[in-house]
Motif scaffolding. Structure first.
Motif, PDB file in Angstrom:
ATOM      1  N   LYS A 137       1.462   7.404  80.659  1.00 36.09           N
ATOM      2  CA  LYS A 137       2.741   6.682  80.678  1.00 36.09           C
ATOM      3  C   LYS A 137       2.611   5.285  80.104  1.00 36.09           C
ATOM      4  O   LYS A 137       3.456   4.836  79.333  1.00 36.09           O
ATOM      5  N   ALA A 138       1.573   4.574  80.504  1.00 37.30           N
ATOM      6  CA  ALA A 138       1.399   3.185  80.049  1.00 37.30           C
ATOM      7  C   ALA A 138       0.860   3.196  78.625  1.00 37.30           C
ATOM      8  O   ALA A 138      -0.315   3.413  78.391  1.00 37.30           O
ATOM      9  N   ARG A 139       1.736   2.943  77.640  1.00 32.57           N
ATOM     10  CA  ARG A 139       1.323   3.014  76.246  1.00 32.57           C
ATOM     11  C   ARG A 139       1.737   1.743  75.522  1.00 32.57           C
ATOM     12  O   ARG A 139       2.800   1.181  75.797  1.00 32.57           O
ATOM     13  N   THR A 140       0.906   1.321  74.612  1.00 33.07           N
ATOM     14  CA  THR A 140       1.257   0.191  73.760  1.00 33.07           C
ATOM     15  C   THR A 140       1.192   0.562  72.292  1.00 33.07           C
ATOM     16  O   THR A 140       1.519  -0.250  71.436  1.00 33.07           O
ATOM     17  N   VAL A 141       0.737   1.776  71.979  1.00 34.46           N
ATOM     18  CA  VAL A 141       0.568   2.174  70.590  1.00 34.46           C
ATOM     19  C   VAL A 141       0.918   3.651  70.443  1.00 34.46           C
ATOM     20  O   VAL A 141       0.741   4.441  71.380  1.00 34.46           O
ATOM     21  N   ILE A 142       1.445   4.021  69.287  1.00 36.93           N
ATOM     22  CA  ILE A 142       1.694   5.412  68.978  1.00 36.93           C
ATOM     23  C   ILE A 142       1.343   5.641  67.518  1.00 36.93           C
ATOM     24  O   ILE A 142       1.605   4.794  66.659  1.00 36.93           O
ATOM     25  N   ARG A 143       0.732   6.786  67.250  1.00 41.83           N
ATOM     26  CA  ARG A 143       0.366   7.109  65.878  1.00 41.83           C
ATOM     27  C   ARG A 143       1.537   7.785  65.179  1.00 41.83           C
ATOM     28  O   ARG A 143       2.152   8.697  65.722  1.00 41.83           O
ATOM     29  N   VAL A 144       1.836   7.337  63.979  1.00 41.70           N
ATOM     30  CA  VAL A 144       2.873   7.952  63.159  1.00 41.70           C
ATOM     31  C   VAL A 144       2.232   8.531  61.911  1.00 41.70           C
ATOM     32  O   VAL A 144       1.213   8.037  61.429  1.00 41.70           O
ATOM     33  N   LYS A 145       2.815   9.601  61.387  1.00 39.82           N
ATOM     34  CA  LYS A 145       2.254  10.291  60.232  1.00 39.82           C
ATOM     35  C   LYS A 145       2.775   9.750  58.908  1.00 39.82           C
ATOM     36  O   LYS A 145       2.176   9.974  57.861  1.00 39.82           O
ATOM     37  N   ASN A 146       3.902   9.046  58.953  1.00 41.64           N
ATOM     38  CA  ASN A 146       4.492   8.474  57.739  1.00 41.64           C
ATOM     39  C   ASN A 146       4.185   6.976  57.713  1.00 41.64           C
ATOM     40  O   ASN A 146       4.646   6.232  58.571  1.00 41.64           O
ATOM     41  N   SER A 147       3.434   6.536  56.737  1.00 43.06           N
ATOM     42  CA  SER A 147       3.017   5.130  56.704  1.00 43.06           C
ATOM     43  C   SER A 147       4.195   4.174  56.553  1.00 43.06           C
ATOM     44  O   SER A 147       4.109   3.014  56.964  1.00 43.06           O
ATOM     45  N   SER A 148       5.313   4.651  55.978  1.00 48.20           N
ATOM     46  CA  SER A 148       6.480   3.773  55.816  1.00 48.20           C
ATOM     47  C   SER A 148       7.141   3.457  57.150  1.00 48.20           C
ATOM     48  O   SER A 148       7.914   2.505  57.260  1.00 48.20           O
ATOM     49  N   GLU A 149       6.838   4.233  58.192  1.00 46.91           N
ATOM     50  CA  GLU A 149       7.394   3.981  59.529  1.00 46.91           C
ATOM     51  C   GLU A 149       6.507   3.054  60.348  1.00 46.91           C
ATOM     52  O   GLU A 149       6.902   2.623  61.436  1.00 46.91           O
ATOM     53  N   ALA A 150       5.309   2.766  59.867  1.00 41.74           N
ATOM     54  CA  ALA A 150       4.311   2.069  60.675  1.00 41.74           C
ATOM     55  C   ALA A 150       4.498   0.555  60.656  1.00 41.74           C
ATOM     56  O   ALA A 150       4.960  -0.019  59.663  1.00 41.74           O
ATOM     57  N   ASP A 151       4.106  -0.070  61.758  1.00 38.97           N
ATOM     58  CA  ASP A 151       4.022  -1.530  61.819  1.00 38.97           C
ATOM     59  C   ASP A 151       2.716  -2.010  61.209  1.00 38.97           C
ATOM     60  O   ASP A 151       2.642  -3.120  60.691  1.00 38.97           O
ATOM     61  N   ILE A 152       1.680  -1.175  61.309  1.00 38.84           N
ATOM     62  CA  ILE A 152       0.351  -1.567  60.843  1.00 38.84           C
ATOM     63  C   ILE A 152      -0.382  -0.321  60.353  1.00 38.84           C
ATOM     64  O   ILE A 152      -0.144   0.779  60.849  1.00 38.84           O
ATOM     65  N   ILE A 153      -1.252  -0.500  59.367  1.00 39.79           N
ATOM     66  CA  ILE A 153      -2.079   0.583  58.839  1.00 39.79           C
ATOM     67  C   ILE A 153      -3.494   0.378  59.376  1.00 39.79           C
ATOM     68  O   ILE A 153      -4.136  -0.634  59.081  1.00 39.79           O
ATOM     69  N   TYR A 154      -3.977   1.332  60.148  1.00 34.43           N
ATOM     70  CA  TYR A 154      -5.262   1.197  60.844  1.00 34.43           C
ATOM     71  C   TYR A 154      -6.376   1.862  60.041  1.00 34.43           C
ATOM     72  O   TYR A 154      -6.244   3.012  59.605  1.00 34.43           O
ATOM     73  N   VAL A 155      -7.465   1.124  59.863  1.00 31.78           N
ATOM     74  CA  VAL A 155      -8.623   1.624  59.123  1.00 31.78           C
ATOM     75  C   VAL A 155      -9.717   1.986  60.128  1.00 31.78           C
ATOM     76  O   VAL A 155     -10.359   1.094  60.698  1.00 31.78           O
ATOM     77  N   PRO A 156      -9.955   3.282  60.393  1.00 30.07           N
ATOM     78  CA  PRO A 156     -10.905   3.682  61.448  1.00 30.07           C
ATOM     79  C   PRO A 156     -12.359   3.701  60.983  1.00 30.07           C
ATOM     80  O   PRO A 156     -13.007   4.751  60.944  1.00 30.07           O
ATOM     81  N   PHE A 157     -12.865   2.523  60.654  1.00 32.06           N
ATOM     82  CA  PHE A 157     -14.274   2.394  60.273  1.00 32.06           C
ATOM     83  C   PHE A 157     -15.009   1.706  61.403  1.00 32.06           C
ATOM     84  O   PHE A 157     -14.676   0.577  61.780  1.00 32.06           O
ATOM     85  N   PHE A 158     -16.012   2.365  61.985  1.00 32.90           N
ATOM     86  CA  PHE A 158     -16.799   1.794  63.072  1.00 32.90           C
ATOM     87  C   PHE A 158     -17.835   0.843  62.463  1.00 32.90           C
ATOM     88  O   PHE A 158     -19.034   1.133  62.410  1.00 32.90           O
ATOM     89  N   SER A 159     -17.366  -0.301  62.020  1.00 32.51           N
ATOM     90  CA  SER A 159     -18.203  -1.205  61.228  1.00 32.51           C
ATOM     91  C   SER A 159     -19.348  -1.810  62.036  1.00 32.51           C
ATOM     92  O   SER A 159     -20.442  -2.024  61.507  1.00 32.51           O
ATOM     93  N   SER A 160     -19.104  -2.121  63.310  1.00 32.35           N
ATOM     94  CA  SER A 160     -20.175  -2.697  64.136  1.00 32.35           C
ATOM     95  C   SER A 160     -21.283  -1.679  64.365  1.00 32.35           C
ATOM     96  O   SER A 160     -22.471  -2.006  64.301  1.00 32.35           O
ATOM     97  N   LEU A 161     -20.896  -0.449  64.629  1.00 34.03           N
ATOM     98  CA  LEU A 161     -21.885   0.603  64.827  1.00 34.03           C
ATOM     99  C   LEU A 161     -22.635   0.892  63.531  1.00 34.03           C
ATOM    100  O   LEU A 161     -23.842   1.147  63.544  1.00 34.03           O
ATOM    101  N   SER A 162     -21.923   0.843  62.407  1.00 35.47           N
ATOM    102  CA  SER A 162     -22.567   1.034  61.111  1.00 35.47           C
ATOM    103  C   SER A 162     -23.629  -0.028  60.884  1.00 35.47           C
ATOM    104  O   SER A 162     -24.738   0.272  60.418  1.00 35.47           O
ATOM    105  N   TYR A 163     -23.314  -1.287  61.230  1.00 35.01           N
ATOM    106  CA  TYR A 163     -24.293  -2.364  61.070  1.00 35.01           C
ATOM    107  C   TYR A 163     -25.500  -2.123  61.987  1.00 35.01           C
ATOM    108  O   TYR A 163     -26.657  -2.230  61.554  1.00 35.01           O
ATOM    109  N   ASN A 164     -25.231  -1.835  63.251  1.00 36.93           N
ATOM    110  CA  ASN A 164     -26.324  -1.654  64.208  1.00 36.93           C
ATOM    111  C   ASN A 164     -27.223  -0.475  63.842  1.00 36.93           C
ATOM    112  O   ASN A 164     -28.432  -0.500  64.086  1.00 36.93           O
ATOM    113  N   ARG A 165     -26.636   0.541  63.238  1.00 34.36           N
ATOM    114  CA  ARG A 165     -27.392   1.762  63.000  1.00 34.36           C
ATOM    115  C   ARG A 165     -28.054   1.804  61.624  1.00 34.36           C
ATOM    116  O   ARG A 165     -29.162   2.318  61.481  1.00 34.36           O
TER     117      ARG A 165
END
Length: 463
Positions: A137-165
């Motif tokens: 119930k408690a939500r602050t984010v929802i994923r949308v499939k159409n980028s034109s509907e989005a407030d923000i475009i999220y890049v799912p790169f685990f950059s910190s883990l990539s650096y550590n590994r």
């Protein structure tokens, strides 16, 4: 007249003694008022998932069922190949999906110092959870499939883990795996229609580890970064107006059922960590020599090796005040360990940036001391000794009230760290839209028919 002046004088006295709430809720979009993961933690994580997704109440509106949610931000997430995210956790996809079914199988995240920069893991899980038919119930984010509907475009790169590994490549390798992944990411992003449309201004990139994205950040800087601080960024690449500061995940376990008092915590001032640091961390060694002989001060070298976390947990919980001194960078997870231990933080880091500081007043539960004063002989110890039991107790109580803002959960909980980060991102959205709208002023303008006039060029990036 005398009576009127008397009443007015009391009014001003009452106004002067008003203490503002450290949390400015009116600035939080759609927010409501306060109301290494080991095997046991992962079992608890799975139980939370099952209980959260199995007991969702739906509210009927007009004959249809809808979740009774208050959505803050709509996110479009790229379906990047697993090598950029959960593949770094040795997860392998079944079939064509690039995402794990996190309702039934949450990939394990490495422990130790990896955990402090694991926000990329928690935020991505939260986006994936928003797609479930029975999402919490408690939500602050929802994923949308159409980028034109989005407030923000999220890049799912685990950059910190990539650096550590992958940052420490083999001797014969010209490029390590971390650099290769960054190059692939830049190439992929800059060819996407979403990036070309906005120049990256509406993209969200996680680079929480100070050394992550070293090669890519100079090319992807128009995007909004989620960082731990700005210590290794020039201001034209990252700044408080454009980017979001997120908390570290504390390594010390939360202090549940804390009934300690001022008198039951025998250590006045506590610090355990690396003492000899470069750059802005020179104050650590100065303070070490100033404080090492104080009987009620613990100031020693320490790490997470062996039983380091256990010792730090015991030490912080037995201390009234915990030092947070700048090291190689302005911030560290030590601040959030102190908050979790209800040990009043003493921050000696002039360039530190703090999470959600636009809605939280840290001075209500932290002590800030300028470095130039802290390294004066006897200044810091006399200042700390001068803080009364009543003032310490007030800050200790405040720490217990605000600690949930820095706790990471999956599924996320109301106003936990995951949701607070998303709310901080949401507060950047109006500025992002302003930039995009100004950038596109002349995108639909007809070409000039006057051959004597030059056509108006498309404005360049505003950053």
């Amino acid at each position: 007249m005398t009576s009127l002046l008397f009443v007015l004088s009391w009014f001003f006295v009452m106004q002067s003694t008003y203490r503002p709430n450290p949390m400015e809720y009116n600035l939080m979009p759609n927010s409501k008022h306060l109301s290494a993961l080991d095997e046991s933690e992962y079992e608890m994580l799975k139980q939370n998932v099952q209980s959260s997704f199995g007991n969702i109440k739906l509210v009927k509106h007009g004959g249809k069922c809808h979740q009774n949610d208050e959505l803050v931000i709509k996110v479009y997430m790229y379906d990047l190949p697993p090598e950029f995210h959960f593949g770094l956790l040795d997860w392998k996809p079944n079939g064509s999906s690039v995402w794990p079914d996190v309702r039934n199988n949450i990939p394990g995240y490495p422990g130790g110092l990896n955990l402090q920069h694991s926000i990329e893991f928690w935020l991505t899980l939260d986006i994936l959870a928003s797609e479930f038919p029975q999402a919490p119930k408690a939500r602050t984010v929802i994923r949308v499939k159409n980028s034109s509907e989005a407030d923000i475009i999220y890049v799912p790169f685990f950059s910190s883990l990539s650096y550590n590994r992958y940052s420490k490549g083999k001797k014969k390798e010209k490029k390590n795996g971390n650099k290769i992944l960054q190059e692939k990411l830049v190439k992929h992003l800059t060819t996407q229609e979403q990036w070309k449309r906005s120049g990256g201004k509406d993209h969200l990139i996680l680079a929480h580890h100070p050394n992550s994205m070293l090669e890519a950040r100079m090319k992807l800087w128009p995007a909004t970064f989620i960082l731990s601080d700005f210590g290794r960024y020039p201001p034209n690449i990252a700044n408080v107006e454009k980017d979001v500061i997120a908390p570290y995940k504390h390594l010390i376990p939360s202090y549940l059922n804390d009934n300690s008092t001022f008198d039951s915590r025998p250590t006045l001032l506590y610090f355990q960590g690396a003492i000899y640091r470069k750059d802005g961390g020179l104050a650590r060694q100065e303070l070490f020599y100033l404080l090492k002989n104080e009987k009620d001060v613990h100031f020693s070298f320490g790490s997470i090796q062996k039983d380091g976390i256990k010792k730090a947990t015991e030490g912080m919980r037995a201390s009234k005040f915990c030092l947070n001194i700048a090291g190689d960078t302005p911030s560290s997870n030590r601040l959030f360990d102190a908050i979790a231990s209800h040990c009043v933080p003493v921050i000696i880091s002039d360039a530190i940036e703090l999470p959600y500081e636009d809605v939280i007043d840290y001075s209500e539960f932290c002590i800030f001391v300028p470095t130039v004063d802290a390294i004066k002989e006897n200044f810091l110890i006399n200042f700390i000794r001068g803080i009364s039991k009543q003032e310490w107790t007030r800050m200790w109580n405040m720490l217990k009230e605000i600690e949930h803002f820095f706790e990471f959960h999956f599924p996320s909980k109301e106003n936990d760290a995951v949701q607070m980060i998303w709310q901080a991102v949401a507060r950047k959205v109006p500025a992002i839209r302003l930039k995009l709208n100004r950038h596109g002023r002349f995108s639909r303008s007809p070409p000039s028919t006057d051959k004597g006039l030059m056509s108006i060029p498309t404005p360049r990036n505003f950053w």
